[in-house]
Scaffold this active site. Structure first.
Site, PDB file in Angstrom:
ATOM      1  N   HIS A 167     -11.648   7.255  -6.741  1.00  0.00           N
ATOM      2  CA  HIS A 167     -12.359   6.120  -6.881  1.00  0.00           C
ATOM      3  C   HIS A 167     -12.141   4.991  -7.805  1.00  0.00           C
ATOM      4  O   HIS A 167     -12.892   4.007  -7.990  1.00  0.00           O
ATOM      5  CB  HIS A 167     -13.960   6.353  -6.741  1.00  0.00           C
ATOM      6  CG  HIS A 167     -14.165   7.390  -5.554  1.00  0.00           C
ATOM      7  ND1 HIS A 167     -13.750   7.319  -4.257  1.00  0.00           N
ATOM      8  CD2 HIS A 167     -14.774   8.558  -5.664  1.00  0.00           C
ATOM      9  CE1 HIS A 167     -14.115   8.098  -3.343  1.00  0.00           C
ATOM     10  NE2 HIS A 167     -14.750   9.046  -4.314  1.00  0.00           N
ATOM     11  N   HIS A 204     -13.913   8.638   1.078  1.00  0.00           N
ATOM     12  CA  HIS A 204     -13.456   9.668   0.768  1.00  0.00           C
ATOM     13  C   HIS A 204     -12.062   9.973   2.008  1.00  0.00           C
ATOM     14  O   HIS A 204     -11.538  11.161   2.065  1.00  0.00           O
ATOM     15  CB  HIS A 204     -14.303  11.004   0.825  1.00  0.00           C
ATOM     16  CG  HIS A 204     -15.138  10.825  -0.129  1.00  0.00           C
ATOM     17  ND1 HIS A 204     -16.638  10.947   0.213  1.00  0.00           N
ATOM     18  CD2 HIS A 204     -15.147  10.717  -1.208  1.00  0.00           C
ATOM     19  CE1 HIS A 204     -17.190  10.851  -0.894  1.00  0.00           C
ATOM     20  NE2 HIS A 204     -16.436  10.815  -2.140  1.00  0.00           N
ATOM     21  N   ASP A 220      10.731 -14.662   3.221  1.00  0.00           N
ATOM     22  CA  ASP A 220       9.904 -15.630   3.311  1.00  0.00           C
ATOM     23  C   ASP A 220      10.606 -16.800   4.186  1.00  0.00           C
ATOM     24  O   ASP A 220       9.884 -17.772   4.684  1.00  0.00           O
ATOM     25  CB  ASP A 220       9.362 -16.226   1.912  1.00  0.00           C
ATOM     26  CG  ASP A 220      10.357 -16.871   1.283  1.00  0.00           C
ATOM     27  OD1 ASP A 220      11.392 -16.578   1.379  1.00  0.00           O
ATOM     28  OD2 ASP A 220      10.047 -17.820   0.440  1.00  0.00           O
ATOM     29  N   GLY A 248      20.058 -17.264   4.807  1.00  0.00           N
ATOM     30  CA  GLY A 248      20.243 -18.741   4.648  1.00  0.00           C
ATOM     31  C   GLY A 248      21.573 -18.977   5.616  1.00  0.00           C
ATOM     32  O   GLY A 248      21.380 -20.257   6.386  1.00  0.00           O
TER      33      GLY A 248
END
Length: 565
Positions: A59, A221, A395, A549
């Protein structure tokens, strides 16, 4: 299973050793997985009320991250997702407690309640005053179990802060308990998981989810939630989580609240910030006063992607405790919000006026051609994203899709003559597209626009403008054909178009040759060793995939074909 661990049995001890090595205010007990404050007085009679918490590991940064002045005096770590032993809890009580006593903050899981509860009884038998507060903040179980049986999840961190601040203020144990109970009673949390996590000892995920599935109302959990649902937008999920919390906690208009946006371990700050933005907006729309808010990973479930939202109804006393100073390394800071600001108006680019102007002949076709390019970019988004992800940053598809939207948004006044149109498109792409594509296309279009402003606009003028645009890209980026860039498609396409016109080919025939050269150039990049751009970092691993590109160049030259001639 791929994890940066040595032996699963050694994970907890080695993790705590790493944590404490970077925390001068903490000490790890030799014989137990217990972290305590390094400034704990050696004489028990000098100790104030101590606050102790803990639970299974996995945790992080809970629970050791909250050991420090003003929060926890000790944290007890069990194995991953397993309650610590009674002896470990008792060792923590003995290490930091004195006649003033201790408060144990326990999450409402059976193992934690049993082991912390038994340790409390043993400590009382030794003459140490001990009280226990059980946190049960999971509102997802409101229709499943009675309130006292709900799980304790991420909101427990806020109880750590309240109890620790009360103890640091010198309050007796009874008052520290009362304030911790008050915080626990006003607390609600609900989470959502986008995927499972893997316990090192198990070596496999606790459950599986489809690509379009999520788990709502999960614990911490690695277990499944209360229901499975289809993937939704971040805003929709926030709405769902907050609606459940607000309803369960009966938060009325004007209520003062603190908000905790908690990542479950695999959620980047970008996504948590998007969640925070929506959560604040929804709470304000509901008329709630958000006094404090924190966003980050406070109590995780290993590497689980997802988040939880916690709301704590506050009054002046609780707010004072939340604002109190602490040296705990994982606490999220002051939690103060920026003042609400009115959105700033977006001003139009000064070079594109909305005033009407006379149109040059043929501009309807130029406008239609630009819109066709925009449509082609949008249709190719997924393919360009896939290509760019293979050898870049992934992107390009969304960038050119943004560029398409910018082209569509241009005012009618942008389409009065070819030079003005190309200038307007270039400026729109410059503003809309980040990364390298925006500057490249903007520079190329501005260079071409200058050429078209110098005289008659016929096919040779367009061809010369195309060549000059490619020259501008080469000068700006420093690339040349063979480097595996967009120039491998651009240069042969522009040169072929210009040369074909000079040899007497019609514009349509010349452009068809141009498209063929662009396609061949783009295909050839799959066999080229990259020398520039992000693909160059991959070396030979980029082979076999065309440059994104260059592929994008093919998209727009093909889209222009119906308009040439």
């Amino acid at each position: 299973m791929k994890k940066l661990v040595n032996e699963p049995k050694a994970v907890v001890r080695q993790m705590l050793e790493g944590f404490v090595a970077l925390a001068p205010g903490q000490v790890l007990l030799d014989d137990e997985t217990v972290v305590i404050r390094s400034d704990t007085p050696a004489d028990p009679r000098q100790r104030k009320v101590s606050v102790i918490s803990g639970g299974g590991s996995g945790h992080e940064p809970a629970h050791a991250g909250y050991v420090g002045a003003g929060m926890l005096d000790a944290a007890v770590a069990g194995d991953v997702f397993t309650s610590p032993s009674t002896d470990a809890v008792l060792a923590a009580i003995r290490a930091v407690s004195g006649p003033a006593g201790s408060l144990l903050v326990v999450k409402n899981y059976t193992g934690d309640r049993l082991n912390f509860g038994l340790a409390a009884e043993l400590a009382r038998a030794e003459g140490i005053p001990v009280e226990v507060v059980v946190v049960a903040d999971d509102v997802a179980l409101r229709d499943t179990v009675e309130p006292s049986r709900r799980r304790g999840i991420a909101g427990t961190v806020l109880v750590h802060k309240v109890a620790g601040a009360a103890a640091a203020a010198g309050l007796p144990l009874s008052d520290v308990l009362r304030e911790a109970q008050a915080a626990s009673a006003e607390l609600g949390t609900m989470g959502v998981a986008l995927g499972p996590c893997t316990v090192p000892a198990a070596g496999r995920p606790g459950f599986t989810l489809g690509d379009e599935e999520i788990e709502l109302g999960l614990g911490i959990h690695g277990e499944q939630g209360v229901r499975r649902a289809q993937l939704q937008s971040a805003d929709a999920l926030v709405d769902t989580l907050l609606a459940a919390i607000v309803e369960d906690r009966r938060l009325a208009t004007g209520a003062r609240v603190a908000l905790l946006v908690n990542g479950l371990g695999g959620t980047p700050p970008m996504e948590l910030a998007i969640v925070t933005r929506r959560a604040l907006a929804v709470l304000r729309e509901r008329g709630l006063r958000v006094e404090r808010a924190w966003s980050g990973t406070f109590l995780s479930a290993l590497e689980m992607p997802g988040c939880s939202l916690s709301l704590l109804k506050v009054d002046d006393t609780l707010l004072t405790r939340l604002d109190a100073k602490t040296s705990a390394p994982a606490w999220g800071g002051e939690g103060r919000l920026a003042p609400e600001r009115a959105p700033r108006p977006v001003t139009a680019a000064p070079s594109v006026s909305s005033a009407p102007a006379a149109k040059s002949p043929g501009m309807e076709k130029v406008h239609a051609a630009a819109l066709a390019v925009a449509s082609a970019f949008e249709a190719s988004e997924s393919r360009l994203t896939e290509l760019d992800s293979a050898a870049g940053d992934g992107d390009l598809g969304i960038s050119l899709s943004r560029g398409a939207a910018a082209i569509r948004a241009l005012p009618e006044s942008a389409w009065t003559n070819p030079s003005r149109a190309l200038t307007s498109i270039g400026e729109a792409l410059r503003r809309a597209i980040g990364g390298s594509s925006g500057p490249f296309y903007a520079t190329a279009l501005l260079r071409a626009a200058r050429r078209l402003s110098e005289g008659p606009v016929d096919a040779p003028a367009w061809a010369e403008a195309f060549v000059l645009a490619v020259d501008a890209v080469a000068n700006l980026g420093g690339a040349k054909p063979g480097d595996r860039t967009m120039l491998d498609a651009l240069r042969p396409a522009a040169d072929t178009f210009a040369q074909a016109l000079k040899t007497g080919k019609s514009p349509a025939e010349a452009w068809a040759a141009c498209v063929r050269e662009a396609e061949q150039g783009a295909d050839a990049t799959a066999r080229m060793q990259p020398r520039l751009g992000r693909a160059s970092y991959l070396g030979s691993r980029a082979l076999g995939v065309p440059d994104a590109g260059a592929a994008a160049v093919v998209v727009w030259v093909k889209a222009l074909t119906p308009f040439i001639g």
